[in-house]
Design a protein around this motif. Structure first.
Motif, short mmCIF file in Angstrom:
data_model
loop_
_atom_site.label_atom_id
_atom_site.label_comp_id
_atom_site.label_asym_id
_atom_site.label_seq_id
_atom_site.Cartn_x
_atom_site.Cartn_y
_atom_site.Cartn_z
N LEU A 72 29.43 19.17 22.15
CA LEU A 72 29.65 19.83 23.43
C LEU A 72 30.95 19.40 24.07
CD1 LEU A 72 28.42 21.58 25.77
CD2 LEU A 72 27.45 19.44 26.64
N THR A 73 31.74 20.37 24.51
CA THR A 73 32.92 20.12 25.32
C THR A 73 32.70 20.77 26.68
OG1 THR A 73 34.23 22.10 24.83
CG2 THR A 73 34.26 20.33 23.18
N GLU A 74 33.67 20.64 27.57
CA GLU A 74 33.54 21.25 28.89
C GLU A 74 33.48 22.77 28.82
OE1 GLU A 74 33.00 20.42 31.89
OE2 GLU A 74 33.17 18.24 31.88
N GLN A 75 34.12 23.35 27.81
CA GLN A 75 34.17 24.81 27.72
C GLN A 75 33.32 25.40 26.60
OE1 GLN A 75 37.29 23.02 27.81
NE2 GLN A 75 37.29 23.26 30.03
N MET A 76 33.06 24.63 25.53
CA MET A 76 32.45 25.21 24.34
C MET A 76 31.29 24.36 23.83
SD MET A 76 34.48 27.85 23.95
CE MET A 76 34.06 28.45 22.31
N LEU A 77 30.33 25.05 23.23
CA LEU A 77 29.29 24.41 22.42
C LEU A 77 29.61 24.72 20.97
CD1 LEU A 77 26.59 22.92 21.99
CD2 LEU A 77 25.47 25.17 22.20
N ILE A 78 29.88 23.69 20.19
CA ILE A 78 30.21 23.85 18.78
C ILE A 78 28.95 23.64 17.95
CG2 ILE A 78 31.71 23.09 16.91
CD1 ILE A 78 33.19 24.22 19.35
N ILE A 79 28.66 24.59 17.06
CA ILE A 79 27.53 24.46 16.15
C ILE A 79 28.07 24.47 14.73
CG2 ILE A 79 25.35 25.43 15.33
CD1 ILE A 79 26.58 26.75 18.55
#
Length: 230
Positions: A72-79
């Motif tokens: 998780l980043t401030e702008q994106m959820l990476i899967i």
């Protein structure tokens, strides 16, 4: 940006018990490859929280493993999802299949946590969660679980039709203390907490008048509620 910087935790949140690197090493599923895949998908953005989940299943005489990593980043959820495949009978030739998806945090519509406690009659506030299921929905897709309905009479043979639950989820991960360890369950709780916080902030910035619904809440004017789990 170096890997340790990309995977650093945000200081405003409760730190997880193990770093992403440690979680991948503990899983033992091509940790260097998976780490590089996630780092590439992060594209230099700092990781606020993470969740690594290894699953094993059996297909006749073969054993298959795959890992799902959420970052998780401030702008994106990476899967990121990594599978391996055996190309010969002796297992000397292997191939890894990798996919990554980047979901804008502001598009996440549902974060659902399901807990399981043993011996609830003896519950104490210090008792750890034995199992946790995290479901995240962002695309609007829904899953319907249907089962025959029944009444309270165990002798009744009448047809009561069917009953079911409608769940909105794009991914669901089940973490248990027995399979993954208590630390992994606790880290999954922290990940969900950070995800909810970042999602709420992102939605508020994108639409100050928007209302972010949480499990158990029903929007004003809505006729239906829903339950969950894969």
């Amino acid at each position: 940006m170096g890997r340790m910087n990309a995977f650093r935790s945000a200081g405003s949140h409760t730190p997880q018990g193990q770093s992403l690197e440690q979680a991948l090493q503990r899983a033992g599923f091509y940790p260097l490859l998976v780490s590089d895949v996630v780092e590439d998908a992060l594209d230099g953005q700092p990781c606020l929280a993470h969740l690594a989940h290894l699953e094993t299943h059996f297909d006749q005489t073969e054993i298959h493993r795959h890992i799902t990593v959420l970052a998780l980043t401030e702008q994106m959820l990476i899967i990121a999802h990594v599978d391996d495949q055996q190309l010969d009978e002796n297992g000397e030739r292997m191939m890894a299949q990798i996919s990554t998806e980047s979901v804008p945090v502001k598009q996440i519509r549902s974060v659902v946590l399901s807990y399981m406690y043993t011996q609830p009659q003896n519950y104490k506030p210090t008792d750890p969660v034995r199992e946790l299921t995290l479901s995240i929905g962002w695309s609007g897709s829904q899953r319907i679980d249907i089962a025959p309905a029944a009444c309270g009479d165990p002798q009744c043979e009448a047809d009561h039709g069917y009953t079911g639950n409608i769940a909105q989820e794009d991914i669901a991960l089940r973490i248990s203390a027995e399979a993954d360890g208590l630390l992994a369950v606790q880290d999954a709780k922290i990940f969900a907490r950070v995800l909810r916080s970042v999602n709420t902030r992102a939605v508020a910035i994108a639409d100050p008048e928007a209302t972010v619904l949480r499990p158990g809440q029903v929007a004003r004017g809505s006729r239906f509620g829903r339950n969950q789990h894969r």
